[in-house]
Design a protein around this motif. Structure first.
Motif, PDB file in Angstrom:
ATOM      1  N   ARG A 144      -3.414  -0.690  -6.690  1.00 26.30           N
ATOM      2  CA  ARG A 144      -4.818  -0.587  -6.277  1.00 26.30           C
ATOM      3  C   ARG A 144      -5.014  -1.233  -4.910  1.00 26.30           C
ATOM      4  NH1 ARG A 144      -8.927  -4.655  -7.988  1.00 26.30           N
ATOM      5  NH2 ARG A 144     -10.942  -3.797  -7.485  1.00 26.30           N
ATOM      6  N   GLU A 145      -4.460  -2.431  -4.734  1.00 24.15           N
ATOM      7  CA  GLU A 145      -4.556  -3.141  -3.458  1.00 24.15           C
ATOM      8  C   GLU A 145      -3.870  -2.339  -2.350  1.00 24.15           C
ATOM      9  OE1 GLU A 145      -3.719  -7.684  -2.305  1.00 24.15           O
ATOM     10  OE2 GLU A 145      -1.898  -6.564  -2.762  1.00 24.15           O
ATOM     11  N   PHE A 146      -2.685  -1.819  -2.636  1.00 26.79           N
ATOM     12  CA  PHE A 146      -1.915  -1.044  -1.664  1.00 26.79           C
ATOM     13  C   PHE A 146      -2.679   0.197  -1.224  1.00 26.79           C
ATOM     14  CE2 PHE A 146       1.054   2.443  -0.835  1.00 26.79           C
ATOM     15  CZ  PHE A 146       1.845   1.911   0.166  1.00 26.79           C
TER      16      PHE A 146
ATOM     17  N   THR B 294       5.193   5.070  -3.336  1.00 27.49           N
ATOM     18  CA  THR B 294       5.273   3.616  -3.153  1.00 27.49           C
ATOM     19  C   THR B 294       4.300   2.920  -4.095  1.00 27.49           C
ATOM     20  OG1 THR B 294       5.946   3.843  -0.849  1.00 27.49           O
ATOM     21  CG2 THR B 294       5.020   1.718  -1.500  1.00 27.49           C
ATOM     22  N   ALA B 295       3.070   3.421  -4.176  1.00 24.73           N
ATOM     23  CA  ALA B 295       2.064   2.815  -5.063  1.00 24.73           C
ATOM     24  C   ALA B 295       2.526   2.848  -6.518  1.00 24.73           C
ATOM     25  CB  ALA B 295       0.726   3.522  -4.909  1.00 24.73           C
ATOM     26  N   GLU B 296       3.155   3.946  -6.925  1.00 21.38           N
ATOM     27  CA  GLU B 296       3.611   4.073  -8.308  1.00 21.38           C
ATOM     28  C   GLU B 296       4.743   3.112  -8.642  1.00 21.38           C
ATOM     29  OE1 GLU B 296       4.395   8.237  -8.819  1.00 21.38           O
ATOM     30  OE2 GLU B 296       2.279   8.747  -8.530  1.00 21.38           O
ATOM     31  N   SER B 297       5.407   2.575  -7.616  1.00 17.99           N
ATOM     32  CA  SER B 297       6.489   1.625  -7.865  1.00 17.99           C
ATOM     33  C   SER B 297       5.961   0.213  -8.140  1.00 17.99           C
ATOM     34  CB  SER B 297       7.463   1.597  -6.676  1.00 17.99           C
ATOM     35  OG  SER B 297       6.888   0.940  -5.556  1.00 17.99           O
ATOM     36  N   PHE B 298       4.657   0.005  -7.960  1.00 19.50           N
ATOM     37  CA  PHE B 298       4.021  -1.293  -8.183  1.00 19.50           C
ATOM     38  C   PHE B 298       3.309  -1.315  -9.528  1.00 19.50           C
ATOM     39  CE2 PHE B 298       3.291  -1.012  -3.361  1.00 19.50           C
ATOM     40  CZ  PHE B 298       4.444  -1.722  -3.063  1.00 19.50           C
ATOM     41  N   GLY B 299       2.923  -2.498  -9.947  1.00 20.33           N
ATOM     42  CA  GLY B 299       2.038  -2.634 -11.093  1.00 20.33           C
ATOM     43  C   GLY B 299       0.637  -2.161 -10.713  1.00 20.33           C
ATOM     44  N   ALA B 300      -0.246  -2.035 -11.686  1.00 24.28           N
ATOM     45  CA  ALA B 300      -1.580  -1.462 -11.467  1.00 24.28           C
ATOM     46  C   ALA B 300      -2.391  -2.219 -10.417  1.00 24.28           C
ATOM     47  CB  ALA B 300      -2.351  -1.403 -12.782  1.00 24.28           C
ATOM     48  N   ASP B 301      -2.424  -3.544 -10.484  1.00 25.03           N
ATOM     49  CA  ASP B 301      -3.227  -4.315  -9.529  1.00 25.03           C
ATOM     50  C   ASP B 301      -2.694  -4.199  -8.107  1.00 25.03           C
ATOM     51  OD1 ASP B 301      -4.973  -5.140 -11.498  1.00 25.03           O
ATOM     52  OD2 ASP B 301      -4.011  -7.092 -11.778  1.00 25.03           O
TER      53      ASP B 301
END
Length: 134
Positions: free
Chosen positions: A44-46, A34-41
């Motif tokens: 990090r928050e997730f 799931t985290a890898e599906s987001f942008g970097a910021d």
């Protein structure tokens, strides 16, 4: 019922999140995907939110990181609506069961770089009662 809380600043994990061993030790594969599906910021928050949620849930279980329990055994997944959904495995599930905990609910919030998580352990007796009280 059991209650656990945790608070941290999002940047507290920055150095650790760069280390593959920490990610494997702390997060379930589904959380990392799931985290890898987001942008970097957002990733990090997730991940900071998931870490706080795990810490709160481990307080509910009563072990913290110890007694054979690792943070990865507390996976905080997502419902179809995006709400956190706790899945326990291994020693975390055994310790929760020994305390009479049928499930754990977690709430995670972010504000101005802070992450706060609250967890509530639901007793098994609560969930097996065939008729609700009047």
């Amino acid at each position: 019922m059991w209650i656990g809380i945790d608070v941290l600043h999002e940047d507290e994990l920055d150095a650790l999140l760069d280390r593959p061993w920490f990610r494997r030790y702390t997060y379930a594969p589904e959380e990392l995907a799931t985290a890898e599906s987001f942008g970097a910021d957002r990733a990090r928050e997730f991940l900071a939110g998931r870490f706080a949620g795990k810490e709160a849930a481990l307080k509910v279980i009563g072990t913290g990181v110890g007694a054979g329990v690792t943070p990865r055994q507390v996976a905080i997944l997502r419902t179809d609506g995006g709400a956190p959904l706790v899945r326990l495995s291994g020693a975390a599930a055994r310790h929760a069961g020994a305390r009479g905990i049928a499930g754990i609910s977690v709430s995670i919030t972010h504000k101005r770089g802070l992450v706060f998580a609250a967890a509530i352990g639901v007793p098994a007796a609560c969930c097996t009662d065939p008729e609700p009280p009047l």
